[in-house]
Design a protein around this motif. Structure first.
Motif, short mmCIF file in Angstrom:
data_model
loop_
_atom_site.label_atom_id
_atom_site.label_comp_id
_atom_site.label_asym_id
_atom_site.label_seq_id
_atom_site.Cartn_x
_atom_site.Cartn_y
_atom_site.Cartn_z
N PRO A 1 -7.62 10.67 -8.72
CA PRO A 1 -7.34 9.89 -7.66
C PRO A 1 -8.19 8.64 -7.25
CG PRO A 1 -7.05 12.11 -7.32
CD PRO A 1 -7.87 11.86 -8.47
N GLN A 2 -7.50 7.59 -6.72
CA GLN A 2 -8.34 6.45 -6.03
C GLN A 2 -8.10 6.81 -4.69
OE1 GLN A 2 -8.22 2.62 -8.06
NE2 GLN A 2 -8.01 3.56 -9.68
N CYS A 3 -6.85 5.99 -3.98
CA CYS A 3 -6.57 6.21 -2.55
C CYS A 3 -6.19 7.84 -2.30
CB CYS A 3 -5.81 5.43 -1.80
SG CYS A 3 -4.13 5.58 -2.24
N GLY A 4 -5.47 8.21 -3.26
CA GLY A 4 -4.93 9.56 -3.40
C GLY A 4 -3.67 9.90 -2.69
N TYR A 5 -3.17 8.77 -2.07
CA TYR A 5 -1.87 8.91 -1.43
C TYR A 5 -0.64 9.29 -2.14
CZ TYR A 5 1.47 8.16 2.39
OH TYR A 5 2.49 8.30 3.32
N CYS A 6 -0.68 8.86 -3.33
CA CYS A 6 0.54 9.18 -4.13
C CYS A 6 0.35 10.21 -4.90
CB CYS A 6 0.73 7.85 -5.51
SG CYS A 6 -0.51 7.81 -6.72
N GLN A 7 -0.91 10.97 -4.95
CA GLN A 7 -1.01 12.00 -6.05
C GLN A 7 -0.53 13.47 -5.77
OE1 GLN A 7 -2.61 10.99 -8.66
NE2 GLN A 7 -3.55 9.27 -8.14
N SER A 8 -0.09 13.68 -4.59
CA SER A 8 0.77 14.88 -4.33
C SER A 8 2.15 14.85 -5.17
CB SER A 8 1.02 15.03 -2.87
OG SER A 8 -0.08 15.19 -2.04
N VAL B 1 5.15 5.91 -8.53
CA VAL B 1 4.47 4.82 -8.41
C VAL B 1 3.20 5.07 -7.94
CG1 VAL B 1 4.09 2.32 -7.24
CG2 VAL B 1 6.63 3.41 -8.17
N CYS B 2 1.90 4.31 -8.51
CA CYS B 2 0.61 4.48 -8.11
C CYS B 2 0.26 3.13 -7.73
CB CYS B 2 -0.16 5.17 -8.94
SG CYS B 2 -1.91 5.17 -8.31
N ARG B 3 0.08 2.74 -6.66
CA ARG B 3 -0.20 1.06 -6.32
C ARG B 3 -1.83 0.69 -6.75
NH1 ARG B 3 0.57 -3.95 -6.74
NH2 ARG B 3 0.91 -5.33 -4.80
N CYS B 4 -2.59 2.06 -6.57
CA CYS B 4 -4.00 1.88 -6.89
C CYS B 4 -4.24 1.82 -8.64
CB CYS B 4 -4.82 2.95 -6.62
SG CYS B 4 -5.03 3.35 -4.85
N GLY B 5 -3.00 2.12 -9.34
CA GLY B 5 -3.08 2.07 -10.67
C GLY B 5 -3.82 2.96 -11.50
N THR B 6 -3.65 4.11 -11.18
CA THR B 6 -4.32 5.48 -11.87
C THR B 6 -3.63 5.88 -13.10
OG1 THR B 6 -3.32 7.20 -10.27
CG2 THR B 6 -5.21 6.15 -9.65
N TYR B 7 -2.59 5.13 -13.60
CA TYR B 7 -1.64 5.75 -14.48
C TYR B 7 -2.50 6.10 -15.72
CZ TYR B 7 1.74 3.58 -11.81
OH TYR B 7 2.69 2.78 -10.94
N CYS C 1 0.96 -1.25 -0.05
CA CYS C 1 0.11 -0.05 -0.06
C CYS C 1 0.91 1.36 0.18
CB CYS C 1 -0.81 0.06 1.32
SG CYS C 1 -1.74 -1.59 1.83
N MET C 2 0.79 2.19 -0.73
CA MET C 2 1.54 3.34 -0.75
C MET C 2 1.55 3.94 0.49
SD MET C 2 2.93 3.45 -3.78
CE MET C 2 3.79 5.16 -4.00
N GLU C 3 0.49 4.33 1.31
CA GLU C 3 0.65 4.65 2.71
C GLU C 3 0.92 3.23 3.58
OE1 GLU C 3 -2.91 6.01 4.65
OE2 GLU C 3 -2.00 6.47 6.40
S1 FES Z 1 -4.10 6.72 -5.91
FE1 FES Z 1 -3.52 5.44 -4.39
S2 FES Z 1 -1.68 5.14 -4.65
FE2 FES Z 1 -2.08 6.24 -6.27
#
Ligand code: FES
Ligand code: FES
Lengths: 719, 153
Positions: free
Chosen positions: B95-102, B131-137, A347-349
């Protein structure tokens, strides 16, 4: 502010709704100063018109909180843009365990849809009733829209906030009518929602951002081998790192019967005034471990262990349509094995949790998929009553099943208990790759008896998935024998955690590759071969609880396969440079078919495009559904095309994104997703797109090379 | 020490000279838009701009940045390209989880500030480190392409 829950929503095992009515003693004048009204556990309306949706499901980026808020807005007649979303605390008194709260199995919308709509419809009727009293009109001449009760006859309207004082005194109606789909204003629309807006500004309130007064920061150096123990440690250098406050041992906690709980490794915690100091302190520790018995084994031992287990346990457990006796015939047979590796969630977080153990109560702030189970577990761990445990659930930077287990929250509670102050427990990326819980290594064995034209008569299967009442049954209608399950041995080498699509991943790798192999044996086009079988197959009944969904409808697979075949030009695109592969998967009541296009370039084979079609019933938010399928495909591509987790002498060999790389943007092909229109109950979209990726690509690879690959991961460039 | 972040001066006590900017932002200055994910320069979640250049804050000691201009995701209001990207991120529902988006946005903003008409290849290589683990590429690419269009119209 008085809480007046005059009806209570709770889900029974059957998934039905209980609305128990309490008529509050609210007619007393002093009680009229209501500043908010929370008629049930999903909603709060403030007198200043703010409508708050209390989301009982976790938000991991799968869009559930947006989808549920849209459902609420429609059923209530609220203004979606003005709704505030909060996350429920881990309370099984309110939401029951699993059904309405804990998040997994792509169940978010599917489980909550009905009880949420019923509870909100009651709320709407009460607001209308209150307005009817206030305006002296009949309730039937009033309706709700954009946060007001309107009169259908003239321009009169009253804001919800101005109705709560009266509404909160009214008895709940015993029966309400849900809105007709034609009345939906939001459901079915591609709405980005608040999380998207906040994420684009960097302001999503993840637990990793939580900061409390007097909060310390902690990291743990964990035993690199599962079930190893601590012999001794030297913390002299660690304590000299500026900012380090304390260093102490963390005793291991056994994995519980229900393996979502416990499973805390032996370790040494470093507590500091900031994260960097804690990480540096951890690096400075000198530790001697007793690595224990698992240090003798590696991934290859698991592979061999499964082979041996299989050789000794081949009895048929479930025999459908007399498959067993058919399989005993001496016809030609095809028998193959598929192997899937361990995977990390990454998980990215990274895993983290803030905990404050006050001595007599515990409060935690974490992103968890299982807030109610976590609360239960903390009570168990600390000996406190569940009522003394508060779990504040935060939106989280990816969960994928890993955040269903609560070991990382248990650790935070343990550290806070020791230092009696709030603490943020952080896992470093290395911790999440080297000493975590993983998707297990698995092997699936498939066999088929063929007639003299190479057409399958009966199928045999042995693997981790039981049948037919388990949740991924065989949809193709052929006689089928399930041999005894290959038991996953708990804690074998490394512990397990659910991983996006869980055991449907290896199951589909086998099933959808094997169907392709059979089609080629029979010399029939693989997609047509599937359609022929599915069109004749009957509905597969499932007996499991609602958590995993209802019966499996082969006709829905047909619908998705036909759509994707048409759109991708399966039967019409005669381009000889395009190698095509397909798959078709039913997962917890949703259906997803895919076609991939492989091409040969100067650097070898590459993926040029992936087409997918999903049927997940009524679509709440098509943008979110499509993005879930896109993300699922990227997830499946990472599992297939990037290195996996391997264990050597009990230790995971990978440590960070340098040696456990995930798919990157330049490796991602074009992805085009379509949704089948349906009026059925909405079902999940977070996982159904994952399992079909690997087999569809391997099937295309067979077309390109004539080689059948049955073990993943692979490197496309080597073909 | 003092740092210049998003046009404002921040002063704080730095006991350990090796502390990366990432942890100064997050733990000391409460600028939590910048994210930790790998700590070794492999994922891009911690991307900020230093004097306009895309920089991994997890690998950059704060002590080396005195006098430099640092921009984080919180500084979008004074960065036209970044705020346009943000609008398109919402429009495309990236964004999905949003964590990588910043980090994704900061990398994209650095690219478009230097090159307002990148080729697809240039977009991919500028974003390769995130990297985006949620796969928003797929959507990241689409939102950047849309921003390029907006910038050039
Ligand atoms: S939106 Fe979740 S890691 Fe990129
Ligand atoms: S956290 Fe800096 S690149 Fe990953």
């Amino acid at each position: 502010m008085k809480r007046r829950h005059f009806f209570k929503v709770s889900a029974l095992g059957t998934g039905s709704l209980v609305v128990s009515t309490f008529i509050p003693l609210a007619c007393m004048p002093e009680e009229r100063e209501t500043t908010y009204w929370d008629p049930n556990f999903f909603i709060r309306i403030d007198s200043d018109n703010l409508v708050t949706f209390i989301c009982s499901k976790a938000e991991l980026g799968q869009g559930t909180s947006t989808g549920l808020a849209m459902i609420m807005a429609d059923e209530l007649g609220a203004d979606f843009d003005k709704i505030k979303v909060e996350f429920a605390d881990g309370s099984k008194e309110k939401y029951g365990r699993l059904h309405l709260q804990d998040t997994g199995g792509s169940n978010g919308i599917r489980m909550v849809w009905k009880p949420l709509r019923e509870a909100i419809a009651i709320t709407r009727e009460l607001l209308i009733e209150a307005a009817a009293k206030q305006l002296g009109r009949s309730a039937s001449s009033l309706y709700t829209s954009m946060g007001y009760v309107h009169s259908a006859e003239d321009e009169q309207k009253i804001a919800f906030g101005d109705l709560i004082t009266v509404a909160s005194t009214l008895p709940a109606p015993l029966e309400v009518k849900l809105k007709d789909p034609e009345q939906f204003q939001y459901i079915g629309k591609p709405i980005p929602g608040r999380l998207t807006k906040n994420a684009s500004k960097g302001t999503v309130p993840y637990s990793i951002n939580v900061k409390l007064p007097n909060m310390a920061y902690a990291v743990i150096e964990r035993c690199p081998v599962w079930e190893g123990s601590l012999v001794s440690y030297d913390d002299t250098a660690a304590r000299q790192v500026p900012g380090v406050i304390d260093v102490f041992e963390i005793e291991p906690i056994e994995e519980q019967e229900d393996d979502y709980k416990g499973g805390v490794r032996a370790g040494v915690a470093v507590v500091a005034t900031n994260t960097w100091a804690a990480i540096k302190g951890k690096e400075a520790l000198e530790i001697i471990w007793d690595l224990g018995p698992n240090a003798r084994y590696s991934t290859s031992d698991v592979h061999d262990g499964l082979t041996a287990y299989r050789d000794d346990n081949r009895a048929v457990a479930v025999n459908l349509k007399n498959a067993e006796s058919l399989l005993n015939r001496s016809n030609q047979k095809l028998a193959v094995r598929y192997d899937s590796p361990r995977q990390a969630h990454a998980c990215m977080e990274p895993l983290n949790a803030v905990a404050y153990h006050y001595g007599y109560k515990v409060e935690v702030w974490a992103g968890t998929q299982s807030p109610s189970m976590t609360r239960e577990r903390i009570a168990e761990l600390t000996g406190l009553q569940e009522t003394e445990i508060v779990v504040n659930n935060h939106p989280t930077g990816g969960g994928f099943g890993r955040k269903f287990t609560c070991d990382y929250i248990e650790e935070a509670v343990i550290v806070s208990e020791k230092i009696r102050r709030p603490v943020k427990l952080m896992w470093t990326r290395e911790d999440t790759i080297k000493t975590s819980k993983y998707h297990p290594y698995s092997s699936d064995f498939w066999e088929a008896l063929l007639d003299d034209k190479g057409y399958p008569i009966a199928i045999g299967y042995q693997g981790f998935t039981g049948g037919p009442s388990a949740f991924r049954p065989f949809p193709y209608g052929l006689p089928m024998a399930y041999r005894s399950r290959l038991r996953y041995i708990k804690g074998w080498l490394v512990p397990r955690a659910s991983w996006r699509s869980v055991m449907a991943h290896p199951w589909a790798l086998g099933l959808e590759s094997f169907m392709d192999e059979l089609a080629h044996e029979a010399q029939i086009d693989p997609l047509e071969f599937r359609l022929n079988l599915l069109k004749k197959a009957e509905v597969v009944k499932q007996k499991r609880d609602p958590w995993v969904g209802a019966d499996l409808y082969p006709a829905k697979l047909v619908g998705t396969l036909e759509e994707v075949a048409e759109r991708s030009g399966w039967f019409t695109n005669a381009d000889e440079d395009v190698f095509k592969g397909c798959s078709s998967i039913g997962y917890n009541t949703s259906y997803c078919s895919m076609v991939v296009h492989l091409k040969r370039g100067t650097n070898g084979l590459y993926l040029s495009k992936i087409f997918a079609t999903i049927d997940c019933g009524t679509v709440i938010n098509p943008s979110k559904v499509k993005s879930q399928v896109e993300g699922s495909i990227v997830w499946g591509l990472s599992a297939l095309l990037t290195p996996s987790i391997t264990v050597k002498n009990g230790q995971v060999e990978q440590s960070n994104f340098n040696d456990y790389p995930l798919l990157r943007i330049s490796e991602t092909p074009d992805i085009e997703v379509e949704i089948i229109q349906s009026d059925d109950v909405p079902t999940g979209s977070g996982e159904p797109g994952v399992p079909g990726v690997a087999p569809a690509i391997l099937n295309a690879l067979f077309m390109a090379t004539g080689k059948r690959v049955r073990k993943i991961p692979i490197d496309l460039k080597t073909f | 020490m003092e740092l210049n972040i998003n046009g404002e001066r921040y002063s704080f006590e730095l006991k350990d000279e090796t502390t990366p900017l990432l942890w100064v932002l997050r733990d000391f200055l409460d600028l939590t838009g910048t994210k930790y994910s790998c700590g070794i320069g492999q994922c891009g979640a911690c991307t900020v701009h230093v004097d306009g250049k895309s920089t991994r804050s997890c690998l950059t000691p704060a002590s080396s940045l005195a006098g430099k201009e640092i921009t984080t995701i919180e500084g979008a209001s004074s960065n036209a390209v970044l705020s346009l990207l943000q609008d398109n991120w919402v429009e495309v529902d990236v964004p999905q989880c949003g964590y990588c988006q910043s980090g994704q946005l900061m990398s994209a903003a650095a690219l478009l500030s230097q090159n307002a008409s990148p080729t697809t290849q240039e977009i991919l290589s500028a974003m390769q480190g995130n990297v985006c683990r949620c796969g928003t590429y797929v959507r990241i690419k689409k939102a950047i392409e849309k921003t390029v269009e907006d910038l050039n119209s």
